[in-house]
Design an enzyme around this catalytic site. Structure first.
Site, PDB file in Angstrom:
ATOM      1  N   HIS A  79       0.816  -1.224   0.000  1.00 29.86           N
ATOM      2  CA  HIS A  79       0.000   0.000   0.000  1.00 29.86           C
ATOM      3  C   HIS A  79       0.849   1.273   0.000  1.00 29.86           C
ATOM      4  CE1 HIS A  79      -3.567  -2.377   0.629  1.00 29.86           C
ATOM      5  NE2 HIS A  79      -3.227  -2.766   1.837  1.00 29.86           N
ATOM      6  N   ASP A 116      -2.459 -10.856  -1.926  1.00 28.20           N
ATOM      7  CA  ASP A 116      -2.969 -10.331  -0.658  1.00 28.20           C
ATOM      8  C   ASP A 116      -4.453  -9.997  -0.843  1.00 28.20           C
ATOM      9  OD1 ASP A 116      -1.804  -8.833   2.041  1.00 28.20           O
ATOM     10  OD2 ASP A 116      -3.567  -7.814   1.206  1.00 28.20           O
ATOM     11  N   HIS A 118      -6.092  -7.530   0.038  1.00 27.53           N
ATOM     12  CA  HIS A 118      -6.307  -6.119  -0.285  1.00 27.53           C
ATOM     13  C   HIS A 118      -5.629  -5.772  -1.613  1.00 27.53           C
ATOM     14  CE1 HIS A 118      -6.362  -6.401   4.201  1.00 27.53           C
ATOM     15  NE2 HIS A 118      -7.458  -5.678   4.028  1.00 27.53           N
ATOM     16  N   ASP A 198      -4.011 -12.854   4.142  1.00 24.22           N
ATOM     17  CA  ASP A 198      -5.221 -12.364   4.795  1.00 24.22           C
ATOM     18  C   ASP A 198      -6.498 -12.717   4.033  1.00 24.22           C
ATOM     19  OD1 ASP A 198      -4.239 -10.633   2.876  1.00 24.22           O
ATOM     20  OD2 ASP A 198      -4.197  -8.873   4.177  1.00 24.22           O
TER      21      ASP A 198
HETATM   22 ZN   LIG Z   1      -3.771  -7.248   3.082  1.00 24.96          ZN
END
Ligand SMILES: [Zn+2]
Length: 255
Positions: A79, A116, A118, A198
């Site tokens: 991120h 991931d 996200h 995750d």
């Molecule tokens: Zn993540």
């Protein structure tokens, strides 16, 4: 707990020059100068030791490229934007590794696969205008950070948003239908995996249902996509299951 589960080699920090290939000098100066715990964004706290930790994490990602290994690092990276921290991430480790492979190992075409849960908005942002790096992301959507929705793509950016509740079959189908054809067509010399865990069914931060067997299979299929493969840890927030999931992925990468 995670490092106790594997035979590990300690990494050394990335250099300032290596990290500046992806991040603004002014942002790195700010990170280096922190003297007390500081909120850099609503999710991201950093302190006087964070700059060193970020350089070490990035350095381990470079070592993973050298060895064809798996960088078991925190803080995660995907991120982090060129000029600011975001979502627990300070320095985009996988992006620094991709630039390292190109600048210092003379590898031309690098693909980054981010599984991931996200969306890897930082990595996407860094390479959006760079046709020498393919970025492919599988992620829960709509979900944090909000990017990576349908249609957000260009010739070397492929986003595969998946609805909450997706499990092994959904991920492997998306892998075969979207990820593998895109990476094969790109013909990368190196594949880097932003390996977050995750999307696991027990993860407290997200709503996906991937199992250890699913991660193993994702890793096995990923390893078949390029002559060189390395992985960098991203998210994964259940400390009890993380060693099992990393172990499953390591098995898959080696099959
Ligand atoms: Zn993540």
């Amino acid at each position: 707990m995670l490092l106790d589960a594997f035979e590990v080699v300690e990494g050394s920090p990335a250099s300032r020059e290596q990290v500046e290939r992806c991040h603004a000098p002014g942002y790195l100066d700010r990170l280096e100068s922190l003297e007390v715990p500081t909120m850099l964004d609503p999710d991201t706290v950093a302190s006087e030791t964070s700059y060193e930790a970020a350089l070490l994490a990035a350095g381990c990602a470079l070592a993973a490229v050298d060895r064809g290994g798996f960088a078991l690092v925190r803080p995660p990276g995907h991120h982090a934007l060129p000029g600011r921290a975001m979502g627990f991430c300070l320095v985009d480790n996988v992006a620094v590794a991709a630039r390292y492979a190109q600048a210092e190992l003379e590898l031309g075409r690098v693909a980054i696969l981010d599984w991931d849960v996200h969306h890897g908005n930082g990595t996407q942002d860094i390479f959006w205008d760079d046709p020498s790096v393919l970025f492919v992301s599988l992620h829960q959507w709509p979900f944090y950070p909000g990017t990576g929705g349908p249609g957000e793509e260009n010739e070397t950016t492929v986003n595969v948003p998946l609805p909450a509740g997706s499990g092994d079959e959904d991920y492997l189908l998306a892998f075969d239908e979207r990820v593998a054809p895109a990476v094969r067509a790109f013909e990368p010399e190196l594949l880097l995996v932003s390996a977050g865990f995750d999307a696991h069914v027990d993860d407290p931060l997200a709503g996906m249902h991937v199992t250890a067997g699913g991660f193993r299979e994702l890793a096995r299929r990923s390893a078949a996509l390029a002559p060189r493969v390395a992985a960098v840890l991203e998210g994964g927030y259940d400390p009890r299951t993380l060693p099992v999931l990393v172990g499953a992925a390591l098995e898959g990468f080696r099959e």
